[in-house]
Design a protein around this motif. Sequence first.
Motif, PDB file in Angstrom:
ATOM      1  N   ASP A  64       9.683   0.559   3.977  1.00 17.10           N
ATOM      2  CA  ASP A  64       8.736   0.123   4.998  1.00 17.10           C
ATOM      3  C   ASP A  64       7.556  -0.651   4.422  1.00 17.10           C
ATOM      4  OD1 ASP A  64      10.313   1.327   6.936  1.00 17.10           O
ATOM      5  OD2 ASP A  64       9.133   3.158   6.965  1.00 17.10           O
ATOM      6  N   CYS A  65       6.945  -0.118   3.335  1.00 11.92           N
ATOM      7  CA  CYS A  65       5.727  -0.752   2.816  1.00 11.92           C
ATOM      8  C   CYS A  65       5.833  -1.234   1.372  1.00 11.92           C
ATOM      9  CB  CYS A  65       4.532   0.189   2.967  1.00 11.92           C
ATOM     10  SG  CYS A  65       4.549   1.595   1.821  1.00 11.92           S
ATOM     11  N   CYS A  90       2.322   5.136   3.314  1.00  7.46           N
ATOM     12  CA  CYS A  90       2.402   4.969   4.771  1.00  7.46           C
ATOM     13  C   CYS A  90       2.729   6.262   5.512  1.00  7.46           C
ATOM     14  CB  CYS A  90       3.410   3.876   5.128  1.00  7.46           C
ATOM     15  SG  CYS A  90       5.135   4.269   4.799  1.00  7.46           S
TER      16      CYS A  90
END
Length: 51
Positions: free
Chosen positions: A13-14, A43
């Motif tokens: 995701d990050c 996150c």
Amino acid sequence: MNTDESSLGGCPDCGEYISEAWVLVEYQKDDGTEGVWAECPACGEVVAPER
């Protein structure tokens, strides 16, 4: 780039690198390989770290 051997990989995701300290579940996949679910410290999502 993090070259720490205790790194599981990056968060999908990050992109933050996730260390073994954040492992929540280790399991064996149907194909015999090992899988890991870990919490991303950046996150807060539960993810399968990518190498």
